[in-house]
Write a protein that holds these residues in place. Structure first.
Motif, short mmCIF file in Angstrom:
data_model
loop_
_atom_site.label_atom_id
_atom_site.label_comp_id
_atom_site.label_asym_id
_atom_site.label_seq_id
_atom_site.Cartn_x
_atom_site.Cartn_y
_atom_site.Cartn_z
N ARG A 110 0.98 -1.27 0.09
CA ARG A 110 -0.19 0.04 -0.03
C ARG A 110 0.87 1.19 0.00
NH1 ARG A 110 -5.23 -0.43 3.99
NH2 ARG A 110 -5.55 1.53 2.74
N GLU A 111 1.87 1.11 0.86
CA GLU A 111 2.90 2.48 0.89
C GLU A 111 3.61 2.54 -0.41
OE1 GLU A 111 5.56 1.48 3.73
OE2 GLU A 111 4.02 1.76 5.51
N ALA A 114 1.03 4.01 -2.89
CA ALA A 114 0.57 5.24 -2.82
C ALA A 114 1.53 6.20 -3.21
CB ALA A 114 0.38 5.74 -1.12
N ARG A 115 2.86 5.74 -3.11
CA ARG A 115 4.23 6.49 -3.51
C ARG A 115 4.06 6.74 -4.88
NH1 ARG A 115 7.00 3.94 0.52
NH2 ARG A 115 8.14 2.43 -1.32
N SER A 117 1.50 6.69 -6.85
CA SER A 117 -0.04 7.54 -7.12
C SER A 117 -1.01 6.21 -7.61
CB SER A 117 0.29 8.44 -8.04
OG SER A 117 0.99 9.39 -7.49
N TRP A 119 -4.28 4.09 -7.81
CA TRP A 119 -5.57 4.12 -7.37
C TRP A 119 -6.25 3.06 -6.47
CZ3 TRP A 119 -8.81 7.72 -7.04
CH2 TRP A 119 -10.00 7.46 -6.85
N VAL A 166 -6.13 2.57 -1.93
CA VAL A 166 -4.96 2.95 -1.36
C VAL A 166 -4.80 4.40 -1.03
CG1 VAL A 166 -3.64 0.96 -1.95
CG2 VAL A 166 -3.78 2.86 -3.31
N ARG A 167 -5.80 5.18 -1.43
CA ARG A 167 -5.62 6.69 -1.09
C ARG A 167 -7.05 7.12 -1.38
NH1 ARG A 167 -5.69 10.11 -5.47
NH2 ARG A 167 -5.57 9.13 -7.51
N LYS A 168 -7.05 8.79 -0.84
CA LYS A 168 -8.37 9.33 -1.20
C LYS A 168 -8.28 10.19 -2.44
CE LYS A 168 -9.21 10.13 3.66
NZ LYS A 168 -9.40 11.17 5.05
N GLU A 185 -8.22 5.21 3.46
CA GLU A 185 -6.84 6.15 3.74
C GLU A 185 -6.84 7.32 2.85
OE1 GLU A 185 -3.31 4.26 4.05
OE2 GLU A 185 -3.99 3.15 6.05
#
Length: 185
Positions: A110-111, A114-115, A117, A119, A166-168, A185
């Protein structure tokens, strides 16, 4: 990332011995050693694969022993300028299960996602694999889908496909969390 003396790290081109240990672990965990160890790829091939940013190979290490691992691929999309990660293999050795290692592996991915970008992260689970399904329900939103695999054999398999956001987007979660308990998150 650590789970009581277990360290999760991304493998790179200099980690071929650990990658080979991971393949052996996958062969044991999936009861398919033929696929994972019978015809190992060459060192140049593996070094090239491990150097690609869109290929994430994570190993859970207890000292120098590989006790779990995850292989995921980043898929770039055409409908929008974004990507998705697909977890292809995820396993933990039998004697190290139920210690949060699979969760640590997914959280490390997930990290990375997220790095980059990304979805969403997808993983499939076979019907009847209750421990995997329970883990994925704890971490993500269940999306039922049919997945058809076709190769040199005239057979198709059906799998459950899961999505883990994995991101908002713009400070809000997109989509709806169902009864899976996902904390977006």
């Amino acid at each position: 990332m650590s789970s009581s003396s277990i360290t999760v790290r991304r493998l790179g081109p200099s980690d071929l011995p650990h990658l080979r240990m991971l393949n052996s672990l996958f062969g044991d965990a999936f009861a398919d050693p033929e696929t994972y160890t019978a015809e190992p790829p060459t060192e140049p091939y593996l070094k090239s694969l491990l150097s690609k940013e869109h290929v994430a190979v994570l190993a859970a290490m207890a000292g120098q022993e590989v006790v779990g691992g995850l292989v995921a691929y980043e898929l770039e999309k055409f409908e929008r300028a974004r990507s998705e990660f697909y977890i292809y293999d995820l396993a933990v050795s039998l004697k190290h299960r139920r210690r949060g290692i699979a969760t640590s592996l997914i959280n490390c991915l997930r990290e990375i996602a997220a790095r980059r970008s990304a979805w969403v992260i997808f993983v499939q689970a076979d019907y009847g694999d209750e421990p995997a399904i329970a883990l994925y329900e704890k971490l993500g939103v269940r999306e039922e889908a049919l997945h058809f695999a076709s190769g040199f054999h005239d057979s198709f398999t059906v799998h459950v496909v899961w999505g883990v956001l994995v991101r908002k987007t713009r400070g809000r979660s997109s989509g709806r969390a169902r009864s899976s308990g996902l904390q977006r998150e």
